[in-house]
Write a protein that holds these residues in place. Structure first.
Motif, PDB file in Angstrom:
ATOM      1  N   ASP A  26      28.042  51.063  42.831  1.00 35.65           N
ATOM      2  CA  ASP A  26      28.444  51.579  44.149  1.00 35.65           C
ATOM      3  C   ASP A  26      28.555  50.483  45.194  1.00 35.65           C
ATOM      4  N   PHE A  27      28.442  49.201  44.772  1.00 39.72           N
ATOM      5  CA  PHE A  27      28.295  48.162  45.795  1.00 39.72           C
ATOM      6  C   PHE A  27      29.504  47.247  45.911  1.00 39.72           C
ATOM      7  N   ARG A  28      30.666  47.739  45.512  1.00 36.38           N
ATOM      8  CA  ARG A  28      31.807  46.829  45.562  1.00 36.38           C
ATOM      9  C   ARG A  28      32.810  47.186  46.644  1.00 36.38           C
ATOM     10  N   PRO A  88      36.044  55.809  45.889  1.00 35.07           N
ATOM     11  CA  PRO A  88      35.033  55.047  45.153  1.00 35.07           C
ATOM     12  C   PRO A  88      35.724  54.131  44.135  1.00 35.07           C
ATOM     13  N   GLN A  89      35.261  52.888  44.040  1.00 31.86           N
ATOM     14  CA  GLN A  89      35.984  51.941  43.204  1.00 31.86           C
ATOM     15  C   GLN A  89      35.995  52.348  41.739  1.00 31.86           C
ATOM     16  N   TRP A  90      34.992  53.144  41.314  1.00 32.68           N
ATOM     17  CA  TRP A  90      34.990  53.566  39.911  1.00 32.68           C
ATOM     18  C   TRP A  90      36.167  54.496  39.614  1.00 32.68           C
ATOM     19  N   THR A 112      30.105  45.029  26.973  1.00 34.72           N
ATOM     20  CA  THR A 112      30.332  43.755  26.294  1.00 34.72           C
ATOM     21  C   THR A 112      30.282  42.642  27.333  1.00 34.72           C
ATOM     22  N   GLU A 113      29.257  41.836  27.224  1.00 37.69           N
ATOM     23  CA  GLU A 113      28.997  40.831  28.261  1.00 37.69           C
ATOM     24  C   GLU A 113      29.341  39.431  27.762  1.00 37.69           C
ATOM     25  N   ALA A 114      30.267  38.793  28.452  1.00 40.88           N
ATOM     26  CA  ALA A 114      30.618  37.412  28.104  1.00 40.88           C
ATOM     27  C   ALA A 114      29.491  36.503  28.572  1.00 40.88           C
ATOM     28  N   ALA A 145      38.640  34.476  33.919  1.00 37.87           N
ATOM     29  CA  ALA A 145      37.280  34.804  34.376  1.00 37.87           C
ATOM     30  C   ALA A 145      37.407  35.637  35.645  1.00 37.87           C
ATOM     31  N   CYS A 146      37.133  36.924  35.512  1.00 35.54           N
ATOM     32  CA  CYS A 146      37.208  37.846  36.668  1.00 35.54           C
ATOM     33  C   CYS A 146      35.839  38.498  36.796  1.00 35.54           C
ATOM     34  N   ASP A 147      34.780  37.709  36.604  1.00 40.47           N
ATOM     35  CA  ASP A 147      33.441  38.286  36.507  1.00 40.47           C
ATOM     36  C   ASP A 147      32.662  38.205  37.820  1.00 40.47           C
ATOM     37  N   GLY A 272      39.913  36.299  41.671  1.00 39.46           N
ATOM     38  CA  GLY A 272      39.064  37.194  42.455  1.00 39.46           C
ATOM     39  C   GLY A 272      37.812  36.467  42.904  1.00 39.46           C
ATOM     40  N   ASP A 273      36.722  37.220  43.040  1.00 36.82           N
ATOM     41  CA  ASP A 273      35.476  36.619  43.527  1.00 36.82           C
ATOM     42  C   ASP A 273      34.986  35.470  42.651  1.00 36.82           C
ATOM     43  N   ALA A 274      35.359  35.456  41.384  1.00 36.13           N
ATOM     44  CA  ALA A 274      34.932  34.356  40.508  1.00 36.13           C
ATOM     45  C   ALA A 274      35.526  33.026  40.980  1.00 36.13           C
ATOM     46  N   GLY A 282      35.611  42.615  57.179  1.00 31.79           N
ATOM     47  CA  GLY A 282      37.027  42.994  57.128  1.00 31.79           C
ATOM     48  C   GLY A 282      37.362  43.826  55.899  1.00 31.79           C
ATOM     49  N   GLY A 283      36.453  43.869  54.920  1.00 30.19           N
ATOM     50  CA  GLY A 283      36.712  44.663  53.715  1.00 30.19           C
ATOM     51  C   GLY A 283      38.009  44.262  53.038  1.00 30.19           C
ATOM     52  N   VAL A 284      38.151  42.964  52.718  1.00 32.53           N
ATOM     53  CA  VAL A 284      39.414  42.498  52.164  1.00 32.53           C
ATOM     54  C   VAL A 284      39.299  41.875  50.769  1.00 32.53           C
ATOM     55  N   GLY A 285      38.083  41.801  50.243  1.00 33.93           N
ATOM     56  CA  GLY A 285      37.873  41.105  48.967  1.00 33.93           C
ATOM     57  C   GLY A 285      38.593  41.769  47.807  1.00 33.93           C
TER      58      GLY A 285
HETATM   59  C1  FAD Z   1      28.079  44.397  50.343  1.00 34.35           C
HETATM   60  C2  FAD Z   1      29.535  44.153  50.068  1.00 34.35           C
HETATM   61  C3  FAD Z   1      30.464  45.102  50.477  1.00 34.35           C
HETATM   62  C4  FAD Z   1      31.820  44.891  50.269  1.00 34.35           C
HETATM   63  N1  FAD Z   1      32.721  45.812  50.703  1.00 34.35           N
HETATM   64  C5  FAD Z   1      34.044  45.591  50.522  1.00 34.35           C
HETATM   65  C6  FAD Z   1      35.017  46.560  50.943  1.00 34.35           C
HETATM   66  O1  FAD Z   1      34.695  47.624  51.504  1.00 34.35           O
HETATM   67  N2  FAD Z   1      36.321  46.285  50.708  1.00 34.35           N
HETATM   68  C7  FAD Z   1      36.732  45.128  50.086  1.00 34.35           C
HETATM   69  O2  FAD Z   1      37.945  44.927  49.900  1.00 34.35           O
HETATM   70  N3  FAD Z   1      35.836  44.227  49.658  1.00 34.35           N
HETATM   71  C8  FAD Z   1      34.506  44.426  49.851  1.00 34.35           C
HETATM   72  N4  FAD Z   1      33.603  43.497  49.405  1.00 34.35           N
HETATM   73  C9  FAD Z   1      34.085  42.346  48.626  1.00 34.35           C
HETATM   74  C10 FAD Z   1      34.481  42.858  47.229  1.00 34.35           C
HETATM   75  O3  FAD Z   1      33.410  43.599  46.662  1.00 34.35           O
HETATM   76  C11 FAD Z   1      34.855  41.721  46.270  1.00 34.35           C
HETATM   77  O4  FAD Z   1      35.610  40.735  46.932  1.00 34.35           O
HETATM   78  C12 FAD Z   1      35.670  42.303  45.088  1.00 34.35           C
HETATM   79  O5  FAD Z   1      34.924  43.305  44.430  1.00 34.35           O
HETATM   80  C13 FAD Z   1      36.027  41.204  44.098  1.00 34.35           C
HETATM   81  O6  FAD Z   1      36.612  41.784  42.958  1.00 34.35           O
HETATM   82  P1  FAD Z   1      36.473  41.089  41.531  1.00 34.35           P
HETATM   83  O7  FAD Z   1      37.220  41.957  40.581  1.00 34.35           O
HETATM   84  O8  FAD Z   1      36.822  39.668  41.641  1.00 34.35           O
HETATM   85  O9  FAD Z   1      34.917  41.128  41.201  1.00 34.35           O
HETATM   86  P2  FAD Z   1      33.922  42.403  41.000  1.00 34.35           P
HETATM   87  O10 FAD Z   1      34.416  43.585  41.754  1.00 34.35           O
HETATM   88  O11 FAD Z   1      32.563  41.888  41.285  1.00 34.35           O
HETATM   89  O12 FAD Z   1      34.076  42.715  39.468  1.00 34.35           O
HETATM   90  C14 FAD Z   1      33.532  41.896  38.461  1.00 34.35           C
HETATM   91  C15 FAD Z   1      33.389  42.736  37.204  1.00 34.35           C
HETATM   92  O13 FAD Z   1      32.999  41.925  36.113  1.00 34.35           O
HETATM   93  C16 FAD Z   1      31.885  42.521  35.456  1.00 34.35           C
HETATM   94  N5  FAD Z   1      31.122  41.410  34.891  1.00 34.35           N
HETATM   95  C17 FAD Z   1      30.367  40.511  35.565  1.00 34.35           C
HETATM   96  N6  FAD Z   1      29.876  39.597  34.733  1.00 34.35           N
HETATM   97  C18 FAD Z   1      30.336  39.907  33.498  1.00 34.35           C
HETATM   98  C19 FAD Z   1      30.186  39.317  32.209  1.00 34.35           C
HETATM   99  N7  FAD Z   1      29.457  38.211  32.030  1.00 34.35           N
HETATM  100  N8  FAD Z   1      30.799  39.899  31.140  1.00 34.35           N
HETATM  101  C20 FAD Z   1      31.551  41.035  31.300  1.00 34.35           C
HETATM  102  N9  FAD Z   1      31.714  41.636  32.511  1.00 34.35           N
HETATM  103  C21 FAD Z   1      31.129  41.066  33.581  1.00 34.35           C
HETATM  104  C22 FAD Z   1      31.155  43.287  36.536  1.00 34.35           C
HETATM  105  O14 FAD Z   1      30.347  44.322  35.998  1.00 34.35           O
HETATM  106  C23 FAD Z   1      32.330  43.817  37.350  1.00 34.35           C
HETATM  107  O15 FAD Z   1      32.826  45.027  36.831  1.00 34.35           O
HETATM  108  C24 FAD Z   1      32.244  43.699  49.609  1.00 34.35           C
HETATM  109  C25 FAD Z   1      31.303  42.740  49.174  1.00 34.35           C
HETATM  110  C26 FAD Z   1      29.953  42.965  49.413  1.00 34.35           C
HETATM  111  C27 FAD Z   1      28.968  41.916  48.964  1.00 34.35           C
END
Ligand code: FAD
Length: 392
Positions: A26-28, A88-90, A112-114, A145-147, A272-274, A282-285
């Motif tokens: 619930d924290f994304r 909800p992101q799910w 499955t965890e890399a 790497a999108c982890d 992405g965040d990786a 700004g909720g832009v990640g």
């Molecule tokens: C408190 C908080 C609130 C936020 N609110 C917002 C918002 O409202 N709007 C917004 O746009 N952005 C928000 N952000 C930023 C946003 O969450 C991120 O920028 C965004 O989720 C990045 O997406 P991603 O796919 O790169 O990474 P993530 O969303 O983190 O996804 C990574 C995925 O990889 C999986 N994973 C991790 N490690 C492994 C591994 N070793 N092997 C296999 N799987 C793995 C994880 O379980 C996850 O599913 C927020 C950030 C924080 C900290």
């Protein structure tokens, strides 16, 4: 998931690894931006997507002390949908996974965890992972790497990270929502505290912003005092504030803003965040992560289908996405340091800063933050082909 979907849809074999058994984290964040909705439209998925229960926000408002300010008004963004979807992101990820699974080229492995990279002559040629049936090795022409912001793969790849500091952390908890509550998603800034509330229909997802490392101070004062602070920010929660029963109901989310100096190595690209951990400001990640995926797919489909993926292709992905990332992170750091942190450190009731007053006096200016949040810099378009869905 978006990259996996786009590649599989274009006929490239993809394996997506997800370490959890489901997407119920619930924290994304819950925001689906106008630019992402535009991509869904380009993919012919918009109508189906919008049939999933969601809320729409057409403007972002904030309360600074007693001043209510509209920060962004999405009415004029240059996209078909002039609103942000709150979902909800799910639900979003399940939707994309369901679409991707219609392609026989797509393979999603949950639980499955890399944990490591397979390398040969300085080139990444696959990943090592732990799955429900034990360890496995997956070889691939490219590892993406999108982890997320604690990426293990970028660490294993030895890529260098620049940290830009985030003076804040977030306490993440929920409180039930009543039909009589406001429907608005909003942020409230007061001396020493800030709270953003996301409307998730039957409950409020609350993000209470604290100075970095400030959790111990808050805990020392005891839970009732924390509940009081929350109720002071949103008085309509007062009658149910004891739903926060213990510290276990409150998750500490550490905020990071960082960026890789180089996003790739032969055989590996971070996205992405990786590649660039985003602050929640700004909720832009999510938007940036999706835009990275689309840019990457546009560049990668041809070499992955035809063979001959070069380092130059990976460099082009970084080149295309580094500029919007730098600007967006720069703005986040500016707001963190000049608006949020001073208020969190202060004991005086904040007043709307000049910039916020300008937005109030000249509403036409609200289009600028709307464009930055809703569309972002250098928006991408889907240029990958669609191969017919073959029976699985
Ligand atoms: C408190 C908080 C609130 C936020 N609110 C917002 C918002 O409202 N709007 C917004 O746009 N952005 C928000 N952000 C930023 C946003 O969450 C991120 O920028 C965004 O989720 C990045 O997406 P991603 O796919 O790169 O990474 P993530 O969303 O983190 O996804 C990574 C995925 O990889 C999986 N994973 C991790 N490690 C492994 C591994 N070793 N092997 C296999 N799987 C793995 C994880 O379980 C996850 O599913 C927020 C950030 C924080 C900290």
């Amino acid at each position: 998931m978006m990259l996996g979907f786009l590649l599989a849809r274009a006929g490239v074999r993809v394996t997506v690894l997800e370490k959890h058994a489901d997407f119920l984290r619930d924290f994304r964040g819950d925001t689906i931006h106008p630019s992402t909705l535009e991509l869904m439209d380009e993919l012919g998925l918009l109508e189906k997507f919008l049939s999933i229960p969601h809320d729409k926000i057409d403007r972002l408002t904030g309360l600074v002390g007693e001043d209510r300010i509209t920060i962004a008004n999405f009415a004029h963004v240059p996209t078909r949908c002039k609103f942000v979807v709150l979902m909800p992101q799910w639900d979003f990820l399940n939707f994309m996974a369901d679409r991707a699974k219609r392609h026989s080229t797509f393979d999603l492995r949950m639980r499955t965890e890399a944990y490591g990279l397979i390398e040969e002559d300085g080139r990444v040629i696959g990943v090592r992972a732990k799955g429900p049936d034990g360890p496995l090795e997956i070889e691939a022409d490219l590892v993406a790497a999108c982890d997320g912001r604690h990426s293990i793969l970028r660490e294993r790849a030895g890529l260098q990270v620049d940290e830009f500091g985030a003076p804040i952390d977030v306490l993440w908890f929920r409180v039930s929502r009543r039909p009589s509550d406001t429907a608005e998603t909003f942020g409230h800034l007061e001396a020493g505290r800030m709270m953003v509330m996301l409307n998730r229909r039957d409950y409020w997802q609350c993000a209470y912003v604290i100075p970095k490392g400030g959790i111990e101070n808050i805990k020392q004062k005891n839970l009732q005092s924390f509940r009081e602070s929350v109720a002071a920010m949103a008085p309509f929660l007062r009658d149910r504030i004891t739903e926060i029963r213990s510290w276990d109901d409150i998750k500490l989310l550490t905020v990071a803003v960082d960026r890789l100096r180089q996003w790739y190595r032969p055989g590996l690209i971070c996205l992405g965040d990786a590649a660039h951990a985003m602050s929640p400001i700004g909720g832009v990640g999510i938007n940036l992560a999706i835009q990275d995926a689309v840019a990457a797919a546009n560049i990668l489909v041809k070499p992955l289908r035809e063979g001959g993926l070069t380092e130059a292709a990976l460099r082009n992905i970084e080149k295309r996405r580094a500029f919007p990332t730098r600007i967006t992170q720069g703005l986040q750091v500016l707001i963190q340091s000049n608006v949020i942190n001073p208020v969190l450190q202060s004991t005086r009731r904040p007043k709307a800063p000049l910039l916020a007053n300008l937005l109030r006096w000249f509403p036409v200016l609200q289009r600028i933050p709307a464009r930055l949040v809703g569309v972002g810099i250098r928006p991408e378009n889907v240029r990958t082909p669609e191969t017919p869905v073959s029976p699985i």
